[in-house]
Design a protein around this motif. Structure first.
Motif, mmCIF file in Angstrom:
data_model
loop_
_atom_site.group_PDB
_atom_site.id
_atom_site.type_symbol
_atom_site.label_atom_id
_atom_site.label_comp_id
_atom_site.label_asym_id
_atom_site.label_seq_id
_atom_site.Cartn_x
_atom_site.Cartn_y
_atom_site.Cartn_z
ATOM 1 N N ARG A 14 0.827 -1.211 0.000
ATOM 2 C CA ARG A 14 0.000 0.000 0.000
ATOM 3 C C ARG A 14 0.859 1.258 0.000
ATOM 4 O O ARG A 14 0.610 2.206 -0.769
ATOM 5 N N LEU A 15 1.873 1.291 0.858
ATOM 6 C CA LEU A 15 2.746 2.459 0.895
ATOM 7 C C LEU A 15 3.541 2.574 -0.399
ATOM 8 O O LEU A 15 3.768 3.685 -0.904
ATOM 9 N N GLY A 16 3.969 1.430 -0.943
ATOM 10 C CA GLY A 16 4.667 1.450 -2.224
ATOM 11 C C GLY A 16 3.795 1.995 -3.332
ATOM 12 O O GLY A 16 4.251 2.794 -4.173
ATOM 13 N N SER A 17 2.522 1.609 -3.335
ATOM 14 C CA SER A 17 1.586 2.119 -4.346
ATOM 15 C C SER A 17 1.387 3.620 -4.197
ATOM 16 O O SER A 17 1.284 4.350 -5.190
ATOM 17 N N ALA A 18 1.330 4.095 -2.954
ATOM 18 C CA ALA A 18 1.154 5.530 -2.719
ATOM 19 C C ALA A 18 2.332 6.318 -3.279
ATOM 20 O O ALA A 18 2.155 7.384 -3.891
ATOM 21 N N VAL A 19 3.542 5.797 -3.090
ATOM 22 C CA VAL A 19 4.738 6.482 -3.595
ATOM 23 C C VAL A 19 4.770 6.433 -5.123
ATOM 24 O O VAL A 19 5.073 7.442 -5.784
ATOM 25 N N GLU A 20 4.451 5.269 -5.699
ATOM 26 C CA GLU A 20 4.477 5.144 -7.158
ATOM 27 C C GLU A 20 3.458 6.047 -7.829
ATOM 28 O O GLU A 20 3.692 6.570 -8.925
ATOM 29 N N ALA A 21 2.311 6.236 -7.180
ATOM 30 C CA ALA A 21 1.254 7.057 -7.770
ATOM 31 C C ALA A 21 1.528 8.552 -7.648
ATOM 32 O O ALA A 21 0.869 9.361 -8.302
ATOM 33 N N HIS A 22 2.507 8.917 -6.833
ATOM 34 C CA HIS A 22 2.793 10.327 -6.634
ATOM 35 C C HIS A 22 3.493 10.892 -7.865
ATOM 36 O O HIS A 22 4.435 10.291 -8.381
ATOM 37 N N PRO A 23 3.060 12.044 -8.344
ATOM 38 C CA PRO A 23 3.717 12.629 -9.522
ATOM 39 C C PRO A 23 5.106 13.155 -9.167
ATOM 40 O O PRO A 23 5.250 14.067 -8.354
ATOM 41 N N PRO A 25 9.477 12.198 -8.402
ATOM 42 C CA PRO A 25 10.240 11.458 -7.388
ATOM 43 C C PRO A 25 10.183 12.134 -6.024
ATOM 44 O O PRO A 25 10.037 13.353 -5.921
ATOM 45 N N LEU A 26 10.310 11.320 -4.969
ATOM 46 C CA LEU A 26 10.294 11.827 -3.598
ATOM 47 C C LEU A 26 11.632 11.501 -2.934
ATOM 48 O O LEU A 26 12.093 10.351 -2.985
ATOM 49 N N PRO A 27 12.278 12.489 -2.313
ATOM 50 C CA PRO A 27 13.564 12.224 -1.660
ATOM 51 C C PRO A 27 13.402 11.367 -0.417
ATOM 52 O O PRO A 27 12.341 11.350 0.211
ATOM 53 N N THR A 28 14.458 10.649 -0.070
ATOM 54 C CA THR A 28 14.458 9.822 1.131
ATOM 55 C C THR A 28 15.456 10.386 2.144
ATOM 56 O O THR A 28 16.398 11.081 1.751
ATOM 57 N N PRO A 29 15.269 10.122 3.447
ATOM 58 C CA PRO A 29 14.211 9.291 4.011
ATOM 59 C C PRO A 29 12.835 9.896 3.757
ATOM 60 O O PRO A 29 12.631 11.105 3.938
ATOM 61 N N SER A 394 1.091 16.794 1.204
ATOM 62 C CA SER A 394 2.461 16.861 1.696
ATOM 63 C C SER A 394 2.588 18.149 2.488
ATOM 64 O O SER A 394 2.311 19.231 1.948
ATOM 65 N N VAL A 395 2.975 18.044 3.754
ATOM 66 C CA VAL A 395 2.920 19.191 4.661
ATOM 67 C C VAL A 395 4.267 19.403 5.336
ATOM 68 O O VAL A 395 5.041 18.454 5.515
ATOM 69 N N PRO A 396 4.576 20.647 5.726
ATOM 70 C CA PRO A 396 5.866 20.919 6.362
ATOM 71 C C PRO A 396 5.901 20.502 7.830
ATOM 72 O O PRO A 396 4.890 20.557 8.525
ATOM 73 N N THR A 397 7.072 20.098 8.261
ATOM 74 C CA THR A 397 7.327 19.860 9.679
ATOM 75 C C THR A 397 7.804 21.178 10.306
ATOM 76 O O THR A 397 8.030 22.169 9.612
ATOM 77 N N TYR A 398 7.999 21.170 11.621
ATOM 78 C CA TYR A 398 8.616 22.329 12.261
ATOM 79 C C TYR A 398 9.961 22.633 11.592
ATOM 80 O O TYR A 398 10.297 23.793 11.334
ATOM 81 N N ARG A 399 10.756 21.580 11.347
ATOM 82 C CA ARG A 399 12.063 21.791 10.718
ATOM 83 C C ARG A 399 11.898 22.435 9.344
ATOM 84 O O ARG A 399 12.652 23.328 8.970
ATOM 85 N N GLY A 400 10.907 21.979 8.590
ATOM 86 C CA GLY A 400 10.679 22.534 7.281
ATOM 87 C C GLY A 400 10.280 24.000 7.312
ATOM 88 O O GLY A 400 10.487 24.737 6.337
ATOM 89 N N LEU A 401 9.707 24.432 8.414
ATOM 90 C CA LEU A 401 9.304 25.833 8.580
ATOM 91 C C LEU A 401 10.386 26.674 9.266
ATOM 92 O O LEU A 401 10.173 27.849 9.556
#
Length: 405
Positions: A14-23, A25-29, A394-401
């Motif tokens: 399920r999580l793999g499908s969510a990532v694949e369906a996202h328009p 690439p998404l950076p890791t972690p 996709s939402v920011p964390t405290y660090r992202g802000l």
């Protein structure tokens, strides 16, 4: 009690499908929160509280969208912040008008902002346990026209003879000591005593139903029972000692692991919870609730050193506290993966073994659980919110802000 039933192979897909369906690439972690589990945990916390309001412990979330989501759930009200700067930001952003700072502060810059803002001072309650904390506040203000709201923290550890079991927090242990501080606050211009906090970490934060550790779990449960009984009496004594100083607005207690027992104390007006919304690995194996993990981080397979080994890039997101096995991340999905004893979870690479390693291909994501809750979000600027098999936001964390702890 055990985990709520989740098919980990299905979770991986399920999580793999969510990532694949996202328009794109998404950076890791790659950090995700499963909103279905988050909402189910919120509802269960409210059920366990039995009508006692739950104050959201922001330290365990550190994502504004998740704090706001929790506050929208029935039974949740107000924020328990971990710093005054955070509290000022939460107030300024409109997140909450009812914020208690869980720890004393000596941040003079933040205190100067507080006493300069009547609206912030009316919304934020500072924690104190020493007259010196009042002195620091007074050192940054020329006028006492803006009253500062205060709550007194009382040590809630179990005292057995000369021993203390629990977090080493407040120096205030009993009614006379608390009343002495309350008397100073009452006679000092510019301050108003509005509440008390008694956090019983030895009840709220220690698993008591660990597989393979029956003897230890029995000891932990006995400590918890003794703590709850002793605390009920001590809270009553403190409440009586504070009676001459007027009615209090709040009495905060407990945490995710002690919601029921804290809420059952007639002195307590609210309980705190945060980790119970995401259920990190340290919150597995409690008798009081079924664990529904809601937060994961994914890292990719980059090497296959052997037929029963798969190496992922990164993975070493280790939790604070006493160094030990329970502070390292847990490989979770696909099931059947284990850290190696020689390398463990590394900063640059983490080898994994177990039967599932043979099925992994280079590029596959392995999903881990962090040992603690909010600390996971210090490692990323963005959290992806998953509903079913899709990333819906996709939402920011405290660090992202720019508000890293």
């Amino acid at each position: 009690m055990a985990h709520a039933h989740v098919d980990l192979n299905q979770l991986w897909q399920r999580l793999g499908s969510a990532v694949e369906a996202h328009p794109g690439p998404l950076p890791t972690p790659l950090v995700v929160v499963d909103l279905d589990a988050f909402d189910a945990n919120a509802a269960d916390l409210a059920r366990r509280a039995g009508g006692t309001p739950i104050r959201v412990a922001s330290k365990s979330l550190r994502v504004p969208a998740l704090i706001e989501r929790a506050l929208r759930h029935p039974g949740f009200s107000g924020v328990l912040a971990y710093s005054l700067r955070e509290a000022l930001w939460l107030h300024g952003s409109g997140t909450s008008e009812d914020i208690v700072v869980a720890y004393p502060t000596v941040d003079r810059g933040a205190l100067a902002e507080l006493v300069a803002s009547p609206s912030a001072a009316a919304a934020i309650t500072l924690m104190v346990d020493d007259v010196a904390h009042l002195d620091v506040v007074d050192s940054v203000r020329a006028s006492k026209a803006v009253p500062v709201r205060l709550a007194v923290e009382v040590d809630a550890g179990l005292r057995l003879g000369g021993r203390h079991v629990g977090p080493k927090r407040s120096p205030l242990h009993d009614g006379p000591a608390v009343a002495a501080l309350a008397k100073v606050i009452d006679g000092r211009a510019g301050f108003r005593l509005v509440g008390v906090m008694t956090y019983e970490g030895q009840v709220a934060g220690v698993p008591d139903d660990v597989p393979g550790r029956r003897a230890r779990s029995l000891v932990v449960r006995r400590i918890k029972q003794a703590s709850v009984a002793q605390l009920r009496q001590r809270r009553r004594e403190v409440a009586e000692a504070l009676a001459p100083y007027g009615p209090l607005e709040l009495w905060n207690a407990g945490g995710s692991g002690s919601v029921e027992t804290s809420a059952a104390d007639p002195v307590v007006t609210e309980v705190a919870a945060g980790s119970g919304l995401l259920v990190p690995a340290l919150f597995d194996h409690y008798q009081s609730f079924r664990a529904r993990p809601a937060a994961y981080f994914g890292v990719p397979v980059t090497r296959r050193p052997g037929p029963d080994l798969a190496t992922v890039h990164g993975g070493g997101l280790v939790a604070s506290g006493p160094a030990g096995e329970d502070r390292v991340p847990v490989p979770w999905a696909p099931p059947g993966l284990h850290l190696t004893t020689l390398e463990g979870a590394g900063e640059m690479q983490t080898p994994l073994t177990g039967h599932a390693a043979a099925l992994l291909r280079i590029g596959d994501l392995v999903w881990f659980r962090h040992a603690k809750s909010g600390e996971l979000f210090e490692h990323t600027a963005t959290v992806h919110l998953v509903r079913g098999d899709r990333i819906i936001d996709s939402v920011p964390t405290y660090r992202g802000l720019g508000h890293a702890h």
